[in-house]
Design an enzyme around this catalytic site. Structure first.
Site, PDB file in Angstrom:
ATOM      1  N   GLU A  14       0.848  -1.187   0.000  1.00  0.00           N
ATOM      2  CA  GLU A  14       0.000   0.000   0.000  1.00  0.00           C
ATOM      3  C   GLU A  14       0.889   1.244   0.000  1.00  0.00           C
ATOM      4  O   GLU A  14       0.497   2.330  -0.366  1.00  0.00           O
ATOM      5  CB  GLU A  14      -0.814  -0.142   1.287  1.00  0.00           C
ATOM      6  N   ASP A  37      -3.561  -7.410  12.347  1.00  0.00           N
ATOM      7  CA  ASP A  37      -3.929  -7.589  10.943  1.00  0.00           C
ATOM      8  C   ASP A  37      -3.541  -8.997  10.525  1.00  0.00           C
ATOM      9  O   ASP A  37      -2.941  -9.201   9.479  1.00  0.00           O
ATOM     10  CB  ASP A  37      -3.234  -6.533  10.080  1.00  0.00           C
ATOM     11  N   ARG A  85      -3.040 -13.273   3.947  1.00  0.00           N
ATOM     12  CA  ARG A  85      -2.252 -12.425   3.017  1.00  0.00           C
ATOM     13  C   ARG A  85      -0.982 -11.901   3.684  1.00  0.00           C
ATOM     14  O   ARG A  85      -0.040 -11.504   3.016  1.00  0.00           O
ATOM     15  CB  ARG A  85      -3.105 -11.249   2.509  1.00  0.00           C
ATOM     16  N   ASN A  86      -0.969 -11.875   5.022  1.00  0.00           N
ATOM     17  CA  ASN A  86       0.212 -11.394   5.750  1.00  0.00           C
ATOM     18  C   ASN A  86       1.084 -12.529   6.284  1.00  0.00           C
ATOM     19  O   ASN A  86       1.936 -12.298   7.135  1.00  0.00           O
ATOM     20  CB  ASN A  86      -0.212 -10.494   6.916  1.00  0.00           C
TER      21      ASN A  86
END
Length: 446
Positions: free
Chosen positions: A204, A311, A315-316
């Site tokens: 991001e 989080d 995906r992490n």
């Protein structure tokens, strides 16, 4: 003297020279950084890998100190020379004594949003307006920069269109130079040893590159925006405190073109793509359980350090060359428990109490871990399939929970459901979860 008992992954700094290694040992200089790989054969001895040369061999623990972790210090600034919105007169008052090359950067009072570089030369202060053009900064329409850090770095080496090379930053009261601190604690890496390769991801905040640092394959996150770079300094401070086989290891940072964060390279990418591209024919149930246990052990380590991830999602999670899952993106990992911006919260992964009243805790991380389990056993499907974010919020509040993924072992689904208890206190700790998953792994699976 008490014996040091360091675990694999600990980074150490050499206290003295060792230039004549015996068989099996490796040479190093004072100040070199090595990563411990495991215990040696004798007491007080370790197997280690040299961070710069990549050599592996035996070292004596008594010649090393543990690499110092960075304290999270709000005074630590990547731009200690930036004074915010002050007038030209105020800048002149701050630049005393007027030594040649003493400088600061301020935001213009007359042209808000524009910056001014103020430099002393021959007992005068020169004010250079920094113009913002096509998303870049320039003083003379010849040299263009992505950000102020970059600009200051350039004019510290080249005079260019200004009166003198920048020699000495005038620090804003109450700030400390992050660069000095990183250098002292051994986390500032040498730009000349870094080679950048392909872009492997778009974060991001900027691109993530594959690269090589001193012979080791690495991933490099480049953050160009000054403000964001400053926020990432906190992520970096968190990462310097963590060593665990299931957390992506930070190697250090480079200040050039903003901030580069250099970590170990995880060649098999993130867990969602890993599972989606391989599917149930290529990945066994045992392998899925191994991934869940890897993540659980990494989270148990964060839990022991009183850190929250906030989080946690497939995906992490990144997968290494040898198939080990490791937690990455401590971007939101914080010691404190109040959320920042609610609009950015990943609703499908966030516990109801965290969405409602911003109460983050290890228990809210456990909720997210339950969703991550569901992602793993559904081979990377998007959770709450076909439901909108607002539907998910509403239904979960009313007690709705996802069905088990196809062919998910009942005991694993029971673990997911325990992570999704409405009352945070009823959810298991990561320590408890690890016990349950280890039991599950010891059963025969196809």
């Amino acid at each position: 003297m008490a014996m040091k008992n360091w675990t694999a992954g600990t980074q150490c700094v050499a206290k003295k020279e060792h230039s004549k290694p015996k068989a099996g040992e490796i040479p190093y200089h004072k100040g070199d950084i090595l990563t411990l790989v495991g215990p040696g054969t004798r007491k007080g001895e370790y197997r280690a890998r040299h961070n710069t040369t990549g050599d592996e061999g035996l070292v004596s623990g008594s010649n090393f100190r543990e690499r110092e972790a960075l304290r999270i210090d709000p005074k630590l600034s990547l731009m200690p020379w930036f004074h915010g919105k002050i007038s030209g007169m105020q800048a002149v008052c701050k630049l005393k004594p007027m030594d040649d090359g003493l400088f600061l950067v301020r935001e213009s009072v007359r042209h808000p949003g524009d910056f001014v570089l103020c430099v002393c030369f021959h007992q005068k202060v020169f004010h250079y307006r920094v113009i913002f053009q096509n998303n870049k900064l320039t003083i003379d329409n010849k040299e263009f920069f992505y950000n102020l850090i970059d600009m200051i770095e350039f004019y510290s080496r080249n005079r260019g269109a200004i009166a003198t090379v920048l020699l000495k930053p005038k620090k804003k009261e109450g700030t400390k130079s992050a660069e000095t601190k990183l250098l002292k604690s051994g986390w500032l890496l040498d730009l000349s040893k870094l080679t950048l390769g392909e872009v492997i991801g778009e974060g991001e905040f900027g691109a993530v590159f594959e690269g090589e640092y001193a012979g080791q394959r690495v991933a490099v996150k480049n953050i160009k925006c000054d403000v964001t770079a400053q926020a990432f300094l906190e992520e970096t401070s968190v990462m310097t405190n963590l060593h665990h086989k299931n957390l992506v290891q930070l190697l250090g940072v480079i200040l050039h073109n903003g901030l580069h964060i250099v970590t170990e390279l995880m060649t098999k990418g993130n867990l969602v793509n890993f599972l989606r591209t391989r599917g149930r024919f290529a990945v066994s149930a045992t392998q899925l359980l191994r991934f869940t246990l890897d993540v659980c052990e990494g989270m148990e380590h964060l839990e022991s350090k009183k850190l929250l991830h906030r989080d946690l999602a497939a995906r992490n999670i990144l997968v290494s060359e040898d198939g080990v899952a490791k937690i990455s993106d401590f971007g939101l990992a914080k010691v404190s428990s109040t959320a920042t911006d609610n609009s950015k919260l990943p609703v499908k992964w966030t516990a109801p109490e965290a969405l409602k009243s911003k109460k983050f805790s290890t228990q809210s991380d456990v909720w997210s871990y339950g969703v991550l389990l569901w992602e793993i056993f559904s081979f990377g499907r998007q959770p709450y399939p076909k439901m909108s974010v607002s539907d998910v919020r509403e239904c979960v509040d009313q007690g709705y929970r996802m069905e088990p993924p196809d062919e998910c072992p009942p005991d694993v689904y029971a673990i997911m459901m325990s992570c999704w208890e409405t009352d945070p206190k009823k959810r298991p700790s990561f320590h408890k979860l690890r016990d349950r998953l280890e039991k599950e792994l010891s059963k025969p699976h196809t």
